[in-house]
Design a protein around this motif. Structure first.
Motif, PDB file in Angstrom:
ATOM      1  N   LYS A  31      19.290   3.091   7.672  1.00 46.76           N
ATOM      2  CA  LYS A  31      19.095   4.086   6.541  1.00 46.76           C
ATOM      3  C   LYS A  31      20.485   4.280   5.963  1.00 46.76           C
ATOM      4  CE  LYS A  31      16.860   7.746   4.308  1.00 46.76           C
ATOM      5  NZ  LYS A  31      15.928   8.985   4.471  1.00 46.76           N
ATOM      6  N   GLN A  32      21.053   5.065   6.940  1.00 42.03           N
ATOM      7  CA  GLN A  32      22.515   5.538   6.697  1.00 42.03           C
ATOM      8  C   GLN A  32      23.641   4.476   6.255  1.00 42.03           C
ATOM      9  OE1 GLN A  32      23.571   7.132  10.583  1.00 42.03           O
ATOM     10  NE2 GLN A  32      22.486   9.278   9.768  1.00 42.03           N
ATOM     11  N   LEU A  33      23.338   3.048   6.680  1.00 39.94           N
ATOM     12  CA  LEU A  33      24.218   2.077   6.538  1.00 39.94           C
ATOM     13  C   LEU A  33      23.854   1.361   5.054  1.00 39.94           C
ATOM     14  CD1 LEU A  33      24.877   0.477   9.986  1.00 39.94           C
ATOM     15  CD2 LEU A  33      26.480   1.644   8.580  1.00 39.94           C
ATOM     16  N   GLY A  34      22.824   1.867   4.612  1.00 41.12           N
ATOM     17  CA  GLY A  34      22.401   1.462   3.216  1.00 41.12           C
ATOM     18  C   GLY A  34      21.666  -0.073   3.113  1.00 41.12           C
TER      19      GLY A  34
ATOM     20  N   PHE B 122      10.430   1.501   7.554  1.00 45.77           N
ATOM     21  CA  PHE B 122      11.524   1.670   6.593  1.00 45.77           C
ATOM     22  C   PHE B 122      11.325   0.784   5.446  1.00 45.77           C
ATOM     23  CE2 PHE B 122      15.732   2.307   4.990  1.00 45.77           C
ATOM     24  CZ  PHE B 122      15.819   3.454   4.379  1.00 45.77           C
ATOM     25  N   GLY B 123      11.325   1.083   4.098  1.00 42.62           N
ATOM     26  CA  GLY B 123      11.166   0.141   3.312  1.00 42.62           C
ATOM     27  C   GLY B 123      12.388  -0.167   2.526  1.00 42.62           C
ATOM     28  N   GLY B 124      13.523   0.306   3.144  1.00 43.72           N
ATOM     29  CA  GLY B 124      14.632   0.031   2.734  1.00 43.72           C
ATOM     30  C   GLY B 124      15.231   1.169   1.682  1.00 43.72           C
ATOM     31  N   CYS B 125      16.602   0.814   1.171  1.00 42.80           N
ATOM     32  CA  CYS B 125      17.260   1.765   0.476  1.00 42.80           C
ATOM     33  C   CYS B 125      17.234   1.594  -1.013  1.00 42.80           C
ATOM     34  CB  CYS B 125      18.654   1.885   0.725  1.00 42.80           C
ATOM     35  SG  CYS B 125      18.700   2.493   2.624  1.00 42.80           S
TER      36      CYS B 125
ATOM     37  N   GLU C 289       0.746  -1.212  -0.050  1.00 42.55           N
ATOM     38  CA  GLU C 289       0.027   0.119  -0.152  1.00 42.55           C
ATOM     39  C   GLU C 289       0.905   1.247  -0.033  1.00 42.55           C
ATOM     40  OE1 GLU C 289      -2.206  -0.401   3.501  1.00 42.55           O
ATOM     41  OE2 GLU C 289      -2.957  -2.437   3.083  1.00 42.55           O
ATOM     42  N   THR C 290       1.616   1.245   0.860  1.00 41.96           N
ATOM     43  CA  THR C 290       2.640   2.397   1.075  1.00 41.96           C
ATOM     44  C   THR C 290       3.871   2.035   1.409  1.00 41.96           C
ATOM     45  OG1 THR C 290       0.696   3.975   1.959  1.00 41.96           O
ATOM     46  CG2 THR C 290       3.024   4.697   2.343  1.00 41.96           C
ATOM     47  N   PRO C 291       4.797   1.758   0.500  1.00 43.41           N
ATOM     48  CA  PRO C 291       6.083   0.956   0.675  1.00 43.41           C
ATOM     49  C   PRO C 291       7.275   1.654   1.439  1.00 43.41           C
ATOM     50  CG  PRO C 291       6.054   1.826  -1.523  1.00 43.41           C
ATOM     51  CD  PRO C 291       4.871   2.161  -0.987  1.00 43.41           C
ATOM     52  N   PHE C 292       7.265   3.183   1.623  1.00 46.43           N
ATOM     53  CA  PHE C 292       8.149   3.742   2.647  1.00 46.43           C
ATOM     54  C   PHE C 292       9.732   3.303   2.012  1.00 46.43           C
ATOM     55  CE2 PHE C 292       4.542   3.159   5.326  1.00 46.43           C
ATOM     56  CZ  PHE C 292       4.211   4.685   5.727  1.00 46.43           C
ATOM     57  N   VAL C 293       9.963   3.045   0.639  1.00 45.18           N
ATOM     58  CA  VAL C 293      11.185   3.074   0.337  1.00 45.18           C
ATOM     59  C   VAL C 293      12.058   4.233   0.388  1.00 45.18           C
ATOM     60  CG1 VAL C 293      12.744   2.206  -1.890  1.00 45.18           C
ATOM     61  CG2 VAL C 293      10.987   0.787  -1.379  1.00 45.18           C
ATOM     62  N   ASP C 294      12.998   4.512   1.167  1.00 48.32           N
ATOM     63  CA  ASP C 294      13.808   5.567   1.308  1.00 48.32           C
ATOM     64  C   ASP C 294      13.143   6.508   2.211  1.00 48.32           C
ATOM     65  OD1 ASP C 294      15.968   4.828  -0.570  1.00 48.32           O
ATOM     66  OD2 ASP C 294      14.733   5.700  -2.294  1.00 48.32           O
ATOM     67  N   VAL C 295      11.990   6.063   2.667  1.00 50.35           N
ATOM     68  CA  VAL C 295      11.223   6.804   3.548  1.00 50.35           C
ATOM     69  C   VAL C 295      11.050   6.377   5.215  1.00 50.35           C
ATOM     70  CG1 VAL C 295       9.153   8.055   4.051  1.00 50.35           C
ATOM     71  CG2 VAL C 295      10.097   8.003   1.756  1.00 50.35           C
ATOM     72  N   ILE C 296      11.457   6.925   6.218  1.00 50.97           N
ATOM     73  CA  ILE C 296      11.304   6.516   7.619  1.00 50.97           C
ATOM     74  C   ILE C 296       9.850   7.079   7.997  1.00 50.97           C
ATOM     75  CG2 ILE C 296      11.807   6.810  10.045  1.00 50.97           C
ATOM     76  CD1 ILE C 296      15.003   6.783   8.925  1.00 50.97           C
TER      77      ILE C 296
END
Length: 262
Positions: free
Chosen positions: A234-237, A30-33, A10-17
């Motif tokens: 997120k910072q660690l990719g 957090f959907g991952g980087c 629905e809302t994947p939150f890729v790159d988004v916290i």
């Protein structure tokens, strides 16, 4: 807000916290980087808040999100009966609840529906009522309980990751003997911190949070602990999606202590 039903398609939150409060529970997603190759989110969760209980489900699907969608919709359709059980006296509630959850997972119509989805999901059920927590775990979603009484014995996890259990096209409940973990734990006197997480947090490059001690330190010393965890990965990719449910429960009544305790 006292309820949340969400699946990552629905809302994947890729790159988004995303940080959201559902009653006492902090929901972090957090959907991952995308820079690491992530394109989708197949996690899911169901959170319901009662007067003296919290019901949580945390799911981590693979291949597609179809299995997570099926499980969340199925249990949501039985919400009235689940809540009726959750409102029973604590002395009987957990045993009744476990029998009901297992009966739903074993139901022939549900197992048949699982054959129509692409992929499978790990699923962790965890309920807190009074000074007790109950969980039933299929697969590799993790639950932690943090309290000084426990951490001084290096006790952090409620369950262990199991890598060959799923609900979906491949279904542990289709086995002659279904395989899953379950347990009940008495919380400790004082403030207890509960944390449920999908495996992106644990599988992050550099493995900053494989040690429960590190998770406890961040969660119990910062009001923004969940955001700190997600910001770090997120910072660690990290590529894999991560969903976290975290909350504190304060217990004032007496709890079990050894007979020779002073």
């Amino acid at each position: 807000m006292t309820e949340l039903v969400w699946v990552g398609n629905e809302t994947p939150f890729v790159d988004v916290i995303s940080i959201e409060a559902v009653g006492p529970i902090t929901v972090g997603r957090f959907g991952g980087c995308s820079r690491s190759g992530q394109t989708k989110n197949e996690d899911g969760c169901v959170v319901w808040i009662g007067e003296d209980w919290e019901w949580t489900m945390l799911l981590d699907a693979h291949d597609t999100a179809e299995s997570a969608i099926l499980v969340t919709q199925y249990f949501t359709s039985h919400r009235l009966e689940i809540e009726r059980i959750l409102n029973e006296p604590v002395e009987t509630m957990f045993s009744v609840l476990e029998r009901y959850v297992v009966s739903l997972l074993e139901h022939e119509a549900f197992r048949t529906a699982c054959q129509s989805v692409q992929g499978e999901t790990a699923c962790l059920f965890l309920v807190r009522k009074g000074k007790y927590v109950w969980w039933l775990s299929v697969g590799d979603v993790l639950a932690y309980l943090f309290h000084p009484d426990l951490s001084k014995h290096l006790q952090y996890k409620l369950n262990e990751r199991q890598f060959f259990e799923w609900i979906g096209r491949v279904n542990t409940f289709d086995l002659p003997v279904p395989c899953y973990s379950r347990g009940i734990r008495e919380l400790r006197q004082g403030v207890n911190h509960l944390l449920l997480t999908t495996d992106g947090l644990i599988e992050c490059p550099g493995a900053p949070f494989r040690d429960g001690k590190q998770l406890e330190r961040i969660l119990t010393t910062s009001t923004a602990g969940v955001k700190t965890l997600l910001t770090t990965i997120k910072q660690l990719g990290v590529r894999d999606s991560t969903t976290i449910l975290a909350w504190a429960v304060e217990i004032e009544e007496n709890v079990t202590m050894p007979g020779n305790a002073k």
